[in-house]
Every structure is written in structure tokens, then in C-alpha cells.
Design a protein around this motif. Structure first.
Motif, PDB file in Angstrom:
ATOM      1  N   VAL A  20       0.691  -1.308  -0.045  1.00 52.36           N
ATOM      2  CA  VAL A  20       0.038   0.007  -0.104  1.00 52.36           C
ATOM      3  C   VAL A  20       0.841   1.134  -0.138  1.00 52.36           C
ATOM      4  CG1 VAL A  20      -1.745   1.301   1.394  1.00 52.36           C
ATOM      5  CG2 VAL A  20      -2.062  -1.181   1.053  1.00 52.36           C
ATOM      6  N   ARG A  21       1.929   1.151   0.751  1.00 57.63           N
ATOM      7  CA  ARG A  21       2.771   2.483   0.925  1.00 57.63           C
ATOM      8  C   ARG A  21       3.490   2.772  -0.502  1.00 57.63           C
ATOM      9  NH1 ARG A  21       4.669   5.280   4.757  1.00 57.63           N
ATOM     10  NH2 ARG A  21       3.725   4.077   6.561  1.00 57.63           N
ATOM     11  N   GLU A  22       4.004   1.656  -1.122  1.00 55.95           N
ATOM     12  CA  GLU A  22       4.734   1.667  -2.461  1.00 55.95           C
ATOM     13  C   GLU A  22       3.777   2.264  -3.515  1.00 55.95           C
ATOM     14  OE1 GLU A  22       7.631   1.950  -5.544  1.00 55.95           O
ATOM     15  OE2 GLU A  22       7.575   2.205  -3.126  1.00 55.95           O
ATOM     16  N   LEU A  23       2.664   1.700  -3.662  1.00 57.30           N
ATOM     17  CA  LEU A  23       1.769   2.050  -4.561  1.00 57.30           C
ATOM     18  C   LEU A  23       1.294   3.791  -4.453  1.00 57.30           C
ATOM     19  CD1 LEU A  23       0.000   1.629  -7.293  1.00 57.30           C
ATOM     20  CD2 LEU A  23      -1.881   0.427  -5.938  1.00 57.30           C
ATOM     21  N   SER A  24       0.811   3.917  -3.135  1.00 59.13           N
ATOM     22  CA  SER A  24       0.270   5.281  -2.976  1.00 59.13           C
ATOM     23  C   SER A  24       1.526   6.298  -3.167  1.00 59.13           C
ATOM     24  CB  SER A  24      -0.050   5.380  -1.403  1.00 59.13           C
ATOM     25  OG  SER A  24       1.027   5.181  -0.633  1.00 59.13           O
ATOM     26  N   ARG A  25       2.636   5.889  -3.016  1.00 62.18           N
ATOM     27  CA  ARG A  25       4.023   6.923  -3.297  1.00 62.18           C
ATOM     28  C   ARG A  25       4.020   6.850  -4.574  1.00 62.18           C
ATOM     29  NH1 ARG A  25       8.796   6.733  -5.370  1.00 62.18           N
ATOM     30  NH2 ARG A  25       8.485   4.506  -5.785  1.00 62.18           N
ATOM     31  N   ARG A  26       3.663   6.020  -5.585  1.00 62.22           N
ATOM     32  CA  ARG A  26       3.744   6.142  -7.058  1.00 62.22           C
ATOM     33  C   ARG A  26       2.750   7.131  -7.454  1.00 62.22           C
ATOM     34  NH1 ARG A  26       5.528   0.200  -9.520  1.00 62.22           N
ATOM     35  NH2 ARG A  26       7.374   0.028  -8.288  1.00 62.22           N
ATOM     36  N   VAL A  27       1.720   7.139  -6.988  1.00 66.31           N
ATOM     37  CA  VAL A  27       0.686   7.578  -7.433  1.00 66.31           C
ATOM     38  C   VAL A  27       0.354   9.090  -7.010  1.00 66.31           C
ATOM     39  CG1 VAL A  27      -0.734   5.622  -8.336  1.00 66.31           C
ATOM     40  CG2 VAL A  27      -1.235   6.674  -6.182  1.00 66.31           C
ATOM     41  N   GLY A  28       1.078   9.332  -5.784  1.00 69.24           N
ATOM     42  CA  GLY A  28       1.068  10.666  -5.179  1.00 69.24           C
ATOM     43  C   GLY A  28       0.078  10.890  -4.009  1.00 69.24           C
ATOM     44  N   ILE A  29      -0.602   9.695  -3.637  1.00 69.28           N
ATOM     45  CA  ILE A  29      -1.446   9.778  -2.301  1.00 69.28           C
ATOM     46  C   ILE A  29      -1.107   9.401  -1.344  1.00 69.28           C
ATOM     47  CG2 ILE A  29      -3.456   9.871  -4.106  1.00 69.28           C
ATOM     48  CD1 ILE A  29      -4.148   7.093  -3.441  1.00 69.28           C
ATOM     49  N   SER A  30      -1.834   9.344  -0.283  1.00 72.43           N
ATOM     50  CA  SER A  30      -1.302   9.027   1.118  1.00 72.43           C
ATOM     51  C   SER A  30      -1.664   7.665   1.281  1.00 72.43           C
ATOM     52  CB  SER A  30      -1.919   9.570   2.298  1.00 72.43           C
ATOM     53  OG  SER A  30      -3.236   9.476   2.154  1.00 72.43           O
ATOM     54  N   PRO A  31      -0.890   6.714   2.144  1.00 71.11           N
ATOM     55  CA  PRO A  31      -1.190   5.338   1.984  1.00 71.11           C
ATOM     56  C   PRO A  31      -2.543   5.116   2.775  1.00 71.11           C
ATOM     57  CG  PRO A  31       0.975   5.545   3.023  1.00 71.11           C
ATOM     58  CD  PRO A  31       0.500   7.007   2.773  1.00 71.11           C
ATOM     59  N   SER A  32      -2.885   6.068   3.677  1.00 72.16           N
ATOM     60  CA  SER A  32      -4.284   5.853   4.247  1.00 72.16           C
ATOM     61  C   SER A  32      -5.395   5.957   3.249  1.00 72.16           C
ATOM     62  CB  SER A  32      -4.617   6.861   5.497  1.00 72.16           C
ATOM     63  OG  SER A  32      -4.404   8.226   5.087  1.00 72.16           O
ATOM     64  N   MET A  33      -5.276   7.156   2.441  1.00 74.56           N
ATOM     65  CA  MET A  33      -6.044   7.165   1.483  1.00 74.56           C
ATOM     66  C   MET A  33      -6.352   5.798   0.442  1.00 74.56           C
ATOM     67  SD  MET A  33      -8.251   9.126  -0.334  1.00 74.56           S
ATOM     68  CE  MET A  33      -8.094  10.743   0.181  1.00 74.56           C
ATOM     69  N   LEU A  34      -5.381   5.521   0.079  1.00 71.45           N
ATOM     70  CA  LEU A  34      -5.203   4.192  -0.720  1.00 71.45           C
ATOM     71  C   LEU A  34      -6.125   3.238  -0.149  1.00 71.45           C
ATOM     72  CD1 LEU A  34      -4.643   2.769  -3.323  1.00 71.45           C
ATOM     73  CD2 LEU A  34      -2.480   2.057  -2.267  1.00 71.45           C
ATOM     74  N   SER A  35      -5.581   2.900   1.258  1.00 75.46           N
ATOM     75  CA  SER A  35      -6.214   1.950   1.998  1.00 75.46           C
ATOM     76  C   SER A  35      -7.812   2.138   1.971  1.00 75.46           C
ATOM     77  CB  SER A  35      -5.821   1.775   3.519  1.00 75.46           C
ATOM     78  OG  SER A  35      -4.569   1.493   3.508  1.00 75.46           O
ATOM     79  N   GLN A  36      -8.416   3.336   2.382  1.00 76.34           N
ATOM     80  CA  GLN A  36      -9.740   3.691   2.142  1.00 76.34           C
ATOM     81  C   GLN A  36     -10.205   3.346   1.180  1.00 76.34           C
ATOM     82  OE1 GLN A  36     -10.326   7.662   4.106  1.00 76.34           O
ATOM     83  NE2 GLN A  36      -8.511   7.583   5.076  1.00 76.34           N
ATOM     84  N   ILE A  37      -9.648   3.682   0.021  1.00 71.59           N
ATOM     85  CA  ILE A  37     -10.178   3.354  -1.438  1.00 71.59           C
ATOM     86  C   ILE A  37     -10.481   1.955  -1.685  1.00 71.59           C
ATOM     87  CG2 ILE A  37      -9.680   3.511  -3.783  1.00 71.59           C
ATOM     88  CD1 ILE A  37      -8.308   6.090  -3.587  1.00 71.59           C
ATOM     89  N   GLU A  38      -9.472   1.126  -1.155  1.00 68.97           N
ATOM     90  CA  GLU A  38      -9.559  -0.138  -1.372  1.00 68.97           C
ATOM     91  C   GLU A  38     -10.806  -1.022  -0.329  1.00 68.97           C
ATOM     92  OE1 GLU A  38      -5.012  -1.763  -2.522  1.00 68.97           O
ATOM     93  OE2 GLU A  38      -5.862  -2.114  -0.549  1.00 68.97           O
TER      94      GLU A  38
END
Length: 214
Positions: A20-38
Motif C-alpha cells: 500500500v505504501r509503495e503504490l500510494s507513493r507512486r501515484v502521489g496519494i497517502s497510504p491511508s487514502m489508498l487503504s480507504q479506497i480499497e
């Protein structure tokens, strides 16, 4: 987004061996935001979704596919005609309420055919940044009014207006009116190729680094 679409995002990320941390870094959002989306706790913006499918090398059709549907490159094996009722359309709803409804009964490797609706005050990007991706875009506005920012130019669409452009040019859709704007949009692959690879968006939208902070 439907639960199935979120599950496909998560599966694509794990299959790509990305945390989650690596993908969020690549797309420019926070890890918490990516987790909330998933996990279904928030909706992504159009630009963020473009960035995610780009990094994961999947298409919007794969996200919208109904359970049991198959998607892959190669010739289409389709019936002579297909009818899709409003109740049968696959739907994606973004964070600002922007809605995409797929007009084909199943994923089509040649074109994204969509009914797109922008509520009043909504846009394709949370912070007003522009996005870009592969393909050529063709839009026809049926109702409401929609502002299109394309590179250094700005266009105003009214009912009956159409627009077409290379999707690699940075662009943004904004509904600045007090009524919904709905239209038919088609994104066609460039280079005459078919399949997922030719239609996957560019690496990230122009505004991905600043967008969707929790």
C-alpha cells in the motif's frame, strides 16, 4: 465504486507485489487514502483512478467487469447486436459524485464507451489539476453545461456540442453550472492496437502529486 471493483484494485496491487505504501507513493496519494479506497471508505477522483489503473497496468473495463466476465487482448467474439438496459450498466462513482456508466455489455478492448454525468460543481480532479492518458477522446454533451480545459485552451460545451482530442494532452472537465451535465464519451485506442496495453492511461495525471490528501 462497487465492492468488486475495489477487490480488483487490491488483487492487482498484490499481484504486482506492491505494498500500500509503495503504490500510494507512486501515484502521489497517502497510504491511508489508498487503504480507504480499497476498503470502501472513500471514493477516488477521476484523476486518482487513472493513476492507479496506470500503475497497475489494468483498464477501466477490468474494474467495471461483472463477475464472471472475461477480458483480454485479441479479436472480439461478440454477437451481431447487444442491448444494455439502464439497470444492467456497470457503474463507477467518483469522490465528487461524477458517474461513469459503461454502455457496452462487457469490456471492449477497442473503446471505452461511457455515459458520463458531472453533478453541479464537480470536476474530474479534486484540486483542479489536469490529467492525461492514452487514446483519443470523443465527447457529446446531451444536457447541462461543461467546461473543458485542454492544454492552454478552455472550451465551453452546451447541449448538442461535441469535442474530440488526443487524450495525451493534459485536460480537465468542470461543471460550473447549477445543473448536472451528462454526455456520451468514447475513448478509442491509438496506433490501431487492441487489448489492455494500448488503452492503459499514462503513468499518472498531471496533478497526482498534490491530489486527494486525507
Amino acid at each position: 465504486m462497487e465492492p468488486e471493483a475495489r477487490a480488483r484494485l487490491r488483487t492487482a496491487r498484490t499481484e504486482a507485489k506492491l505494498s500500500v505504501r509503495e503504490l500510494s507513493r507512486r501515484v502521489g496519494i497517502s497510504p491511508s487514502m489508498l487503504s480507504q479506497i480499497e476498503n470502501g471508505h472513500c471514493e477516488p477522483s477521476v484523476a486518482t483512478l487513472y493513476a492507479l489503473v496506470s500503475e497497475l497496468s489494468i483498464s477501466f473495463d477490468q474494474l467495471l467487469a461483472r463477475p464472471g466476465a472475461e477480458y483480454g487482448p485479441g479479436p472480439l467474439a461478440t454477437p451481431a447486436a447487444s442491448v444494455v438496459t439502464p439497470q444492467e450498466r456497470a457503474v463507477l462513482v467518483m469522490d465528487s459524485g461524477v458517474t461513469w456508466e459503461r454502455l457496452t455489455p462487457s469490456p471492449d478492448p477497442l473503446v471505452d464507451a461511457l455515459l458520463v454525468t458531472y453533478p453541479p460543481g464537480s470536476s474530474s480532479s479534486t484540486n483542479g489539476g489536469l490529467m492525461r492518458h492514452h487514446g483519443r477522446e470523443y465527447g457529446f454533451l446531451m444536457s447541462g453545461r461543461l467546461t473543458v480545459r485542454l492544454g492552454f485552451e478552455t472550451y465551453s460545451l452546451e447541449p448538442g456540442s461535441s469535442i474530440s482530442f488526443d487524450s495525451a494532452v493534459p485536460h480537465l472537465y468542470v461543471n460550473e453550472s447549477d445543473e448536472p451535465a451528462s454526455g456520451l464519451w468514447h475513448v478509442v485506442a491509438v496506433g490501431g492496437a487492441s487489448g489492455t496495453e494500448s488503452r492503459t492511461p499514462a503513468r499518472r495525471p498531471a496533478d497526482a502529486q498534490q491530489e486527494d490528501r486525507p
